[in-house]
Scaffold this motif. Structure first.
Motif, mmCIF file in Angstrom:
data_model
loop_
_atom_site.group_PDB
_atom_site.id
_atom_site.type_symbol
_atom_site.label_atom_id
_atom_site.label_comp_id
_atom_site.label_asym_id
_atom_site.label_seq_id
_atom_site.Cartn_x
_atom_site.Cartn_y
_atom_site.Cartn_z
ATOM 1 N N CYS A 1 13.291 3.995 1.877
ATOM 2 C CA CYS A 1 12.303 4.177 2.940
ATOM 3 C C CYS A 1 12.936 3.789 4.273
ATOM 4 O O CYS A 1 13.912 3.045 4.304
ATOM 5 N N VAL B 1 3.950 7.403 2.900
ATOM 6 C CA VAL B 1 3.871 6.201 3.730
ATOM 7 C C VAL B 1 3.717 4.976 2.829
ATOM 8 O O VAL B 1 2.827 4.917 1.987
ATOM 9 N N TRP C 1 3.686 -7.214 7.930
ATOM 10 C CA TRP C 1 3.728 -5.911 7.269
ATOM 11 C C TRP C 1 4.568 -4.955 8.100
ATOM 12 O O TRP C 1 4.541 -4.989 9.335
ATOM 13 N N ASP D 1 3.554 0.734 2.929
ATOM 14 C CA ASP D 1 3.442 -0.511 3.684
ATOM 15 C C ASP D 1 3.997 -1.640 2.827
ATOM 16 O O ASP D 1 3.672 -1.754 1.644
ATOM 17 N N GLN E 1 9.270 2.326 10.225
ATOM 18 C CA GLN E 1 8.795 3.057 11.397
ATOM 19 C C GLN E 1 7.974 2.197 12.356
ATOM 20 O O GLN E 1 7.922 2.485 13.541
ATOM 21 N N GLN E 2 7.325 1.154 11.817
ATOM 22 C CA GLN E 2 6.399 0.393 12.656
ATOM 23 C C GLN E 2 6.196 -1.004 12.088
ATOM 24 O O GLN E 2 6.131 -1.190 10.876
ATOM 25 N N HIS E 3 6.086 -1.986 12.987
ATOM 26 C CA HIS E 3 5.672 -3.336 12.601
ATOM 27 C C HIS E 3 4.165 -3.400 12.816
ATOM 28 O O HIS E 3 3.686 -3.174 13.917
ATOM 29 N N LEU E 4 3.427 -3.692 11.746
ATOM 30 C CA LEU E 4 1.965 -3.631 11.799
ATOM 31 C C LEU E 4 1.297 -4.960 12.137
ATOM 32 O O LEU E 4 0.124 -4.989 12.448
ATOM 33 N N THR F 1 0.445 5.460 0.548
ATOM 34 C CA THR F 1 -0.391 6.599 0.900
ATOM 35 C C THR F 1 0.526 7.796 1.074
ATOM 36 O O THR F 1 1.080 8.006 2.149
ATOM 37 N N GLN G 1 0.844 -1.204 0.000
ATOM 38 C CA GLN G 1 0.000 0.000 0.000
ATOM 39 C C GLN G 1 0.873 1.246 0.000
ATOM 40 O O GLN G 1 1.914 1.272 0.659
ATOM 41 N N ARG H 1 5.434 -0.637 8.243
ATOM 42 C CA ARG H 1 5.085 0.698 7.747
ATOM 43 C C ARG H 1 6.373 1.510 7.650
ATOM 44 O O ARG H 1 7.178 1.538 8.572
ATOM 45 N N ASN H 2 6.557 2.153 6.505
ATOM 46 C CA ASN H 2 7.780 2.892 6.194
ATOM 47 C C ASN H 2 7.456 4.316 5.794
ATOM 48 O O ASN H 2 6.369 4.590 5.300
#
Length: 124
Positions: free
Chosen positions: A48, A19, A58, A21, A51-54, A16, A14, A60-61
């Motif tokens: 990228c 951002v 997945w 994913d 920033q977060q492991h979803l 956005t 994804q 998030r970058n």
């Protein structure tokens, strides 16, 4: 003799704005602050930062440049380390982008040392 682990390769899920994913294989998620490289269809490289492991494998970058033209399904490769920039005397008076690439049109920087952008501040 031990061999170095191959970098994990994922797929863009994804996009956005800045951002991105990305889904990686189970057990091969890049660490928070690792750099992930994506090559767009036109050959341009996008870097990228995780920033977060979803969950569901997945991550998030945040892209360090525009994501225009980036498509879902494109391959993304974990670099195995954070974004690092040149440091030392050779950088004085130079202008760099967030990836440590010179943007002042004075040519390449012959830095012998690079440090990650996320680290404790140096002492006075």
């Amino acid at each position: 003799m031990a061999t170095a682990a191959r970098p994990a390769t994922g797929r863009v899920i994804q996009i956005t704005g800045p951002v991105v994913d990305i889904e990686f294989p189970a057990g091969r998620l890049p660490a928070i602050y690792n750099a992930v490289e994506i090559v767009r269809g036109d050959g341009a490289k996008i870097v990228c930062e995780v920033q977060q492991h979803l969950g569901n494998n997945w991550v998030r970058n945040v892209a360090m440049t525009t994501t225009d033209g980036l498509a879902r399904g494109v391959e993304a490769v974990d670099t195995g380390g954070p974004i690092s920039v040149p440091v030392g005397q050779v950088t004085l008076g130079r202008v760099f982008n967030v990836l440590g690439e010179p943007i002042d049109e004075k040519g390449p920087v012959a830095a012998s040392k690079r440090l990650p952008i996320h680290r404790p501040a140096p002492a006075f």
